[in-house]
Design an enzyme around this catalytic site. Structure first.
Site, PDB file in Angstrom:
ATOM      1  N   CYS A 255      -3.250  -9.327   0.781  1.00 24.04           N
ATOM      2  CA  CYS A 255      -3.874 -10.254  -0.155  1.00 24.04           C
ATOM      3  C   CYS A 255      -3.656 -11.709   0.298  1.00 24.04           C
ATOM      4  CB  CYS A 255      -3.354  -9.998  -1.568  1.00 24.04           C
ATOM      5  SG  CYS A 255      -4.368 -10.746  -2.862  1.00 24.04           S
ATOM      6  N   HIS A 346      -4.857  -4.557  -2.143  1.00 21.79           N
ATOM      7  CA  HIS A 346      -3.503  -4.178  -2.543  1.00 21.79           C
ATOM      8  C   HIS A 346      -3.272  -2.696  -2.246  1.00 21.79           C
ATOM      9  CE1 HIS A 346      -2.283  -7.688  -5.264  1.00 21.79           C
ATOM     10  NE2 HIS A 346      -3.471  -8.011  -4.784  1.00 21.79           N
ATOM     11  N   GLU A 348      -0.621  -0.970  -2.394  1.00 18.95           N
ATOM     12  CA  GLU A 348       0.341  -0.296  -3.284  1.00 18.95           C
ATOM     13  C   GLU A 348      -0.352   0.284  -4.515  1.00 18.95           C
ATOM     14  OE1 GLU A 348      -0.538  -3.846  -5.335  1.00 18.95           O
ATOM     15  OE2 GLU A 348      -0.041  -3.584  -3.229  1.00 18.95           O
TER      16      GLU A 348
END
Length: 371
Positions: A255, A346, A348
């Site tokens: 990001c 992202h 995750e």
């Protein structure tokens, strides 16, 4: 119910009902397209300075719980929903969304036409806005003036607002592979978990750390996190990253970290019209042709024409590893002559999807190969 008003810098005023705390909130108005994961959204430090519109109409049914928090607090500047749930109905719920918004003084508004509002932002671009309720309600002219006095997102440096005040360490879980130094620009808890669970001792540094201090710990790799603000306002972090790259340390950025890698390599960044925010964004992986459904939260992007280019800053050949399928935006960079890569989204993605978890494994493999 108390009245509330959402006021846009272009003079548009929406009347609705107060949701959360009463008062005044100013920020950049953006929309998030995820149908789930609202708790992860509002506790993501990348949303600092932003008023978030949830495009999904019904928000709050699963309540709030400690496990799903991505940081220690709610970071959104304000919150806009169509139809907030009147109750929390989930076995994991510990509190309601409404109670957390009130407890943390987050001003919100509900029962407005979020579809019309989203279309307006999509067509005109993200803009400054304000939510006003309770004693903060004034005449339309006064509220519009307040909004237009607020700072724009372009040019804002917010990493100092969201970063950790002090350095801290998280021990590797399972078999230890090495250590990673993380620059906390607004990191999410899930990212730390992914790295430590893969055998890395995690050393988290404040955003203002210098290269000498960070590299003195002799980390096996360096990671730059997500975060809010304009990458053009983060010159110190760009210089820090150049020192890391010159030292030959494996690097992974996500990001905001992707934007800073782009700048460190010598490319420009620019502000998107309305950005990408949500957990349903399609991205093409250039090498495999595989389409990943990914989680996004960014309003800026790296400018790189074509699929590859030489680094203007002297770091060799750089390839565009991923592109967004909705608009062709650069969503990933991979250096061919140094051990560095990044993605704009992202991986995750605590609320899902999980298509991009392999990037953490790629980082681990890079560390093993360089040791």
């Amino acid at each position: 119910m108390d009245k509330a008003y959402l006021v846009l810098e272009n003079g548009t005023v929406f009347e609705g009902e107060a949701f959360g705390a009463l008062g005044q909130s100013l920020g950049e108005l953006v929309f998030a397209t995820g149908m789930t994961g609202y708790q992860e959204t509002i506790t993501d430090p990348s949303y600092a300075g932003q008023i978030v519109i949830q495009t999904a109409p019904h928000i709050g049914i699963v309540g709030m719980n400690e496990r799903d928090e991505e940081s220690s607090k709610i970071w959104v500047a304000g919150y806009v929903v169509k139809d907030p749930s009147r109750m929390a109905s989930n076995f994991r719920a510990e509190r309601t969304l409404q109670s957390d918004l009130i407890a943390q003084a987050v001003v919100g508004i509900s029962n407005i036409d979020t579809r019309a509002l989203t279309i307006m932002i999509r067509d005109a671009g993200a803009m400054r806005a304000g939510i006003f309720s309770g004693d903060a309600i004034k005449s339309n002219a006064e509220m519009i003036a307040k909004v237009n006095e607020a700072p724009e997102m372009k040019g804002r440096k917010l990493s100092d607002v969201v970063t950790t005040p002090n350095r801290y360490t998280i021990s590797a879980k399972g078999g230890r592979i090495g250590s990673v130094a993380i620059l906390d620009l607004g990191i999410k808890k899930s990212t730390l978990e992914h790295l430590s669970e893969r055998g890395l001792d995690v050393q988290v540094f404040p955003a203002d750390v210098d290269a000498k201090t960070l590299l003195a710990e002799k980390p096996d790799a360096v990671f730059f996190s997500n975060g809010p603000g304009d990458p053009e306002a983060s010159n110190a972090q760009v210089e820090l990253l150049r020192e890391v790259l010159r030292a030959g340390k494996p690097f992974f950025g996500i990001c905001f970290g992707n934007q800073l890698l782009g700048r460190a390599l010598g490319f420009d960044t620019y502000k998107l019209a309305f950005g990408h925010r949500g957990i349903n964004q399609p991205v093409m992986h250039a090498d495999t042709g595989r389409v990943e459904v990914t989680a996004h939260n960014h309003g800026f992007a790296v400018k790189l024409e074509g699929d590859q280019a030489q680094s203007p800053a002297g770091f060799g050949l750089v390839k565009v590893s991923h592109r967004g399928l909705n608009d062709g935006v650069v969503e990933g960079l991979e250096c061919q002559d140094i051990p560095a890569f990044s993605v704009q989204y992202h991986p995750e993605a605590a609320a899902g999807p999980h298509d991009s978890h392999y990037l953490f494994d790629k980082f681990i493999q890079m560390i093993k190969e360089r040791r």
